[in-house]
Design a protein around this motif. Sequence first.
Motif, PDB file in Angstrom:
ATOM      1  N   UNK A  15      86.997 -33.056  83.590  1.00 53.65           N
ATOM      2  CA  UNK A  15      87.686 -32.573  82.256  1.00 53.65           C
ATOM      3  C   UNK A  15      88.888 -32.904  82.361  1.00 53.65           C
ATOM      4  N   UNK A  16      89.370 -33.477  81.178  1.00 55.60           N
ATOM      5  CA  UNK A  16      90.915 -33.857  81.131  1.00 55.60           C
ATOM      6  C   UNK A  16      91.218 -33.081  79.858  1.00 55.60           C
ATOM      7  N   UNK A  43      97.040 -20.298  77.858  1.00 52.77           N
ATOM      8  CA  UNK A  43      95.357 -20.453  78.078  1.00 52.77           C
ATOM      9  C   UNK A  43      95.139 -21.169  79.577  1.00 52.77           C
ATOM     10  N   UNK A  44      96.231 -22.151  80.062  1.00 51.03           N
ATOM     11  CA  UNK A  44      96.004 -23.088  81.030  1.00 51.03           C
ATOM     12  C   UNK A  44      95.318 -22.343  82.002  1.00 51.03           C
ATOM     13  N   UNK A  50      88.512 -22.706  86.373  1.00 50.80           N
ATOM     14  CA  UNK A  50      87.004 -23.375  86.708  1.00 50.80           C
ATOM     15  C   UNK A  50      87.267 -24.636  87.380  1.00 50.80           C
ATOM     16  N   UNK A  51      88.678 -25.207  87.677  1.00 50.81           N
ATOM     17  CA  UNK A  51      88.747 -26.415  88.285  1.00 50.81           C
ATOM     18  C   UNK A  51      88.061 -26.480  89.901  1.00 50.81           C
ATOM     19  N   UNK A  77     100.187 -24.234  92.892  1.00 53.30           N
ATOM     20  CA  UNK A  77     100.367 -22.778  92.540  1.00 53.30           C
ATOM     21  C   UNK A  77      99.125 -22.009  92.327  1.00 53.30           C
ATOM     22  N   UNK A  78      98.047 -22.949  91.663  1.00 52.19           N
ATOM     23  CA  UNK A  78      96.917 -22.376  91.330  1.00 52.19           C
ATOM     24  C   UNK A  78      95.956 -22.185  92.565  1.00 52.19           C
ATOM     25  N   UNK A  79      96.198 -22.730  93.676  1.00 59.17           N
ATOM     26  CA  UNK A  79      95.489 -22.625  94.990  1.00 59.17           C
ATOM     27  C   UNK A  79      94.271 -23.892  94.939  1.00 59.17           C
ATOM     28  N   UNK A  80      94.283 -24.656  94.101  1.00 58.59           N
ATOM     29  CA  UNK A  80      93.269 -25.703  94.008  1.00 58.59           C
ATOM     30  C   UNK A  80      93.624 -26.790  95.002  1.00 58.59           C
TER      31      UNK A  80
END
Length: 122
Positions: A15-16, A43-44, A50-51, A77-80
């Motif tokens: 998903x881009x 919204x990001x 979901x990534x 920062x999102x932990x992914x």
Amino acid sequence: MIKFASTRRTEWNFVFIGKKKINVPYLEELPNIHFIGFVAYRDLPAVAANFSVGIMFWKMTDWIKACSPLKLKEYLALGIPVVSVPIDEVVEKYRDYVEIALDGPSFVSAVEKSLEKGRCKE
């Protein structure tokens, strides 16, 4: 790298986000490639929740090699987990946190390794 991975791991979705500034029909025709366009900053976080893996796969120009990518810090920062092309700063400062991919096969391997690690729990 993306075409290589998407045709060998058809169960993965790529998903881009953002304005697509180049014509890439060889990717657009693949069923597991999705260009969703602009997403408002507010919204990001909800979209990125979901990534499974954040990817940074720019063409390795001199400019990209020397950049300090904000996207890396956002992903971390999102932990992914993150897979990146060998941007100098990423390799030098973040190699303990990021998988580096040089080509299609190493990209698939890096994503697989990142999926095994999963999200940061802290």
